[in-house]
Design an enzyme around this catalytic site. Structure first.
Site, mmCIF file in Angstrom:
data_model
loop_
_atom_site.group_PDB
_atom_site.id
_atom_site.type_symbol
_atom_site.label_atom_id
_atom_site.label_comp_id
_atom_site.label_asym_id
_atom_site.label_seq_id
_atom_site.Cartn_x
_atom_site.Cartn_y
_atom_site.Cartn_z
ATOM 1 N N ARG A 55 0.808 -1.229 0.000
ATOM 2 C CA ARG A 55 0.000 0.000 0.000
ATOM 3 C C ARG A 55 0.837 1.274 0.000
ATOM 4 O O ARG A 55 0.305 2.362 -0.183
ATOM 5 C CB ARG A 55 -0.968 -0.029 1.202
ATOM 6 N N GLN A 93 14.345 -14.128 3.652
ATOM 7 C CA GLN A 93 13.092 -14.891 3.562
ATOM 8 C C GLN A 93 12.627 -14.693 2.114
ATOM 9 O O GLN A 93 11.974 -13.704 1.798
ATOM 10 C CB GLN A 93 12.060 -14.339 4.558
ATOM 11 N N GLY A 132 -4.436 -7.017 14.542
ATOM 12 C CA GLY A 132 -4.750 -8.205 15.335
ATOM 13 C C GLY A 132 -5.316 -7.795 16.680
ATOM 14 O O GLY A 132 -4.884 -6.815 17.275
HETATM 15 C C1 UD1 Z 1 0.786 -7.953 12.099
HETATM 16 C C2 UD1 Z 1 0.161 -8.875 13.125
HETATM 17 C C3 UD1 Z 1 -1.041 -8.155 13.733
HETATM 18 C C4 UD1 Z 1 -0.605 -6.855 14.350
HETATM 19 C C5 UD1 Z 1 0.123 -5.990 13.315
HETATM 20 C C6 UD1 Z 1 0.725 -4.791 13.982
HETATM 21 C C7 UD1 Z 1 0.545 -11.124 12.302
HETATM 22 C C8 UD1 Z 1 -0.057 -12.307 11.673
HETATM 23 N N1 UD1 Z 1 -0.253 -10.088 12.501
HETATM 24 O O1 UD1 Z 1 -0.179 -7.776 11.086
HETATM 25 O O2 UD1 Z 1 -1.634 -8.977 14.722
HETATM 26 O O3 UD1 Z 1 -1.713 -6.148 14.857
HETATM 27 O O4 UD1 Z 1 1.188 -6.736 12.702
HETATM 28 O O5 UD1 Z 1 1.246 -3.914 13.019
HETATM 29 O O6 UD1 Z 1 1.700 -11.152 12.644
HETATM 30 N N2 UD1 Z 1 6.847 -9.684 7.457
HETATM 31 C C9 UD1 Z 1 7.917 -10.465 7.081
HETATM 32 N N3 UD1 Z 1 7.682 -11.626 6.446
HETATM 33 C C10 UD1 Z 1 6.443 -12.079 6.184
HETATM 34 C C11 UD1 Z 1 5.354 -11.279 6.590
HETATM 35 C C12 UD1 Z 1 5.589 -10.099 7.217
HETATM 36 O O7 UD1 Z 1 9.062 -10.108 7.301
HETATM 37 O O8 UD1 Z 1 6.334 -13.164 5.591
HETATM 38 C C13 UD1 Z 1 7.107 -8.416 8.149
HETATM 39 C C14 UD1 Z 1 6.605 -7.193 7.417
HETATM 40 O O9 UD1 Z 1 7.597 -6.663 6.578
HETATM 41 C C15 UD1 Z 1 6.264 -6.245 8.550
HETATM 42 C C16 UD1 Z 1 5.892 -7.172 9.680
HETATM 43 O O10 UD1 Z 1 6.415 -8.454 9.359
HETATM 44 O O11 UD1 Z 1 7.366 -5.470 8.956
HETATM 45 C C17 UD1 Z 1 4.382 -7.258 9.861
HETATM 46 O O12 UD1 Z 1 3.821 -7.761 8.678
HETATM 47 P P1 UD1 Z 1 2.450 -7.210 8.110
HETATM 48 O O13 UD1 Z 1 2.135 -7.944 6.890
HETATM 49 O O14 UD1 Z 1 2.473 -5.748 8.073
HETATM 50 O O15 UD1 Z 1 1.483 -7.744 9.271
HETATM 51 P P2 UD1 Z 1 0.086 -7.129 9.621
HETATM 52 O O16 UD1 Z 1 -0.906 -7.711 8.715
HETATM 53 O O17 UD1 Z 1 0.163 -5.685 9.753
#
Ligand code: UD1
Ligand code: CA
Length: 515
Positions: free
Chosen positions: A19, A79, A146
């Site tokens: 986004r 990753q 979450g």
């Molecule tokens: C996540 C949490 C949510 C919380 C929110 C807070 C989970 C499943 N959910 O959601 O409960 O309220 O953060 O902001 O964890 N990332 C990786 N690898 C991946 C996926 C994500 O490195 O495979 C990193 C992203 O770059 C980011 C962070 O993890 O920095 C959070 O990922 P994002 O997809 O933003 O999670 P949310 O859906 O926001």
């Protein structure tokens, strides 16, 4: 104090940040002096981790290069495909099989997080001997986040993502900030049991809490004192909102240490900047990077300083500076442009519409008006006439001009470098100085003026100019025709001085003594 267990920090920064709609990976977007991930690493630094792992994926090369710059001790872990936050932590821990004790996990896009909050979370977690502790916050609008689902006794039951939540659960306003502390061994165990049975088909780190709780392990919630700290960044509107909040936090911090900030709404100070007591920051000012403003200095209005130091009691008004040093009591602007390597000594002045670069400007020396000073060394107490250009570039190479102390150079000079003007020397207005001027000499290099009497009357008869000239000649207010203006190239220096026409120093002026 009891011995803290070893700690490992894991920062999640592999996501794309769709986004943001940007070619730049989300975590590399800048926010008042650091990137998003830079802020998170700074907040995690005080926990004193033995190991810091940063999970990279989207834009991995860019993020890795940035980490090498800002956190060379951190280990990037690739990753390649983003199968969720749980998957990301699993991969990180596989790259650090020796990690034991406490694992602190932080989302890479939560830049307002304070170091104190991370430390408090980790200490509460370790004190309680919990298997897992989540940082939570009560927010007005929990959309997209979450939710913390508590059991009837108020303990943590599980964390549910909005898209997997029931209507009742969506009404919960206590959210998961994406910051956690885990016991390493129990985290590893639970990560091995994560399923992808959810709306996104991902391994959710958040599911670790439900798994551990169901297994009878102690899971805890640590509530952040300030919910703003937990705000994430998903698009550029949120980024701008975070920037405003951080601006206010930074400005308030400086005001409490004794800095006057006239208009906090229009004052943007990077976290990396330092300000001295009784500094005054006037409106519409940006202070960036390694900028430092000393005690009692006044900066603004309408100033941008990047990596620039401003000395005690100096003033900088409506100007832009990058990589410059402004000495104690020096004055800059209005409308000056100081480029890298500009160094103003004590009480030096760079005035209106003046650009400087690689320029040493000595104590008390003034460059007041309309000039370019590039690749120059100027001694003390000298004055550079208005509209002077230090001609530093021959089309291939840059050369240096050296001007001594107590020199007075004329208005509209060109110093064609390499060239030197000695101590106490003068140069005449309008001169193109191509060879050295010895100490105490007057350098003159310009065409000689001649006046063609009666030219206007002959060539522009009947014009307003001709009529005005006629009136002046009648009234006898004109210069006598037999006394042409003194010219420095033909007169003795004494005469020149008496007529005040030699240098044209300072305000495009005649009298060097007032310049
Ligand atoms: C996540 C949490 C949510 C919380 C929110 C807070 C989970 C499943 N959910 O959601 O409960 O309220 O953060 O902001 O964890 N990332 C990786 N690898 C991946 C996926 C994500 O490195 O495979 C990193 C992203 O770059 C980011 C962070 O993890 O920095 C959070 O990922 P994002 O997809 O933003 O999670 P949310 O859906 O926001
Ligand atoms: Ca997010």
């Amino acid at each position: 104090m009891t011995q803290a267990p070893p700690r490992t920090v894991v920062v999640l920064a592999a996501g794309e940040g769709k986004r943001m709609k940007s070619a730049l990976p989300k975590v590399l977007h800048p926010l008042l002096g650091r990137t998003l991930v830079g802020h998170v690493l700074a907040a995690a630094a005080p926990v004193g981790a033995a190991r810091t792992l940063v999970v990279v994926g989207h834009g991995a090369d860019q993020v890795t290069a940035h980490l090498a710059e800002i956190a060379p001790a951190a280990t990037p872990v690739l990753q390649a495909q983003q199968h969720g936050t749980g998957h990301a932590v699993r991969i990180a821990l596989e790259a650090a099989p020796e990690s034991e004790g406490t694992v602190i996990v932080l989302n890479g896009d939560v830049p307002l997080l304070r170091a104190e909050t991370v430390t408090a979370l980790v200490e509460a977690h370790e004190r309680a001997g919990a298997a897992a502790t989540v940082l939570a916050a009560e927010v007005a609008d929990p959309t997209g986040l979450g939710r913390i689902v508590r059991d009837p006794a108020g303990g943590l039951e599980r964390i549910v993502e909005e898209r997997d939540a029931s209507a009742d659960e969506r009404r919960i306003r206590e959210i998961n900030a994406g910051i956690y502390a885990f016991d390493a061994a129990r985290l590893r165990g639970a990560l091995g049991k994560l399923s992808t049975d959810n709306d996104q088909g991902e391994e959710y780190l958040t599911d670790v809490f439900g798994l551990l709780a169901a297994d009878g392990q102690a899971v805890a919630v640590h509530v952040a004192a300030d919910a703003n700290e937990t705000l994430g960044c998903n698009d550029r509107v949120e980024l701008a909102g975070l920037r405003r909040l951080l601006r206010d936090r930074i400005n308030e911090g400086w005001m409490r240490t004794g800095v006057t900030i006239a208009d906090p709404m229009t004052t943007w100070i990077d976290v990396t900047v330092t300000l001295g007591r009784d500094a005054v920051i006037d409106q519409n000012t940006q202070l960036r990077g390694a900028t430092a403003v000393a005690e009692g200095a006044t900066v603004g209005p309408d100033v941008t300083l990047v990596d620039t130091t401003v000395g005690v009691g100096a003033t900088v008004l409506r100007s832009h500076a990058t990589g410059a040093e402004v000495g104690d009591g020096a004055s800059v602007g209005p409308y000056a442009y100081l480029r890298p390597g500009s160094r103003l000594a004590r009480k030096a002045k760079v005035g209106t519409f003046v650009e400087t670069k690689n320029a040493e400007i000595g104590e008390g020396t003034k460059v007041p008006h309309l000039s370019y000073v590039g690749d120059a060394t100027i001694g003390e107490q000298s004055n550079i006439g208005a509209a002077t250009v230090f001609v530093n570039y021959d089309g291939i190479n840059k050369h240096r001009t050296v001007i001594g102390s107590h020199a007075r150079t004329g208005a509209d000079n060109m110093f064609v470098a390499p060239v030197q003007v000695g101590d106490g020397a003068y140069t005449a207005a309008g001169s193109v100085i191509v060879s050295d001027v010895p100490p105490g000499a007057l350098g003159v290099a310009r065409g000689q003026q001649r006046n063609i009497e009666g030219w206007v009357a002959r060539r522009r008869p009947g014009s307003a100019a001709a009529e005005a000239a006629e009136r002046a000649l009648q009234a006898g207010t004109a210069l006598p025709a037999d006394q042409p203006p003194a010219d420095a190239s033909t007169s003795e220096s004494e005469t020149v001085h008496d007529r005040g026409r030699a240098g044209g120093v300072g305000e495009g002026a005649r009298d060097t003594r007032n310049a």
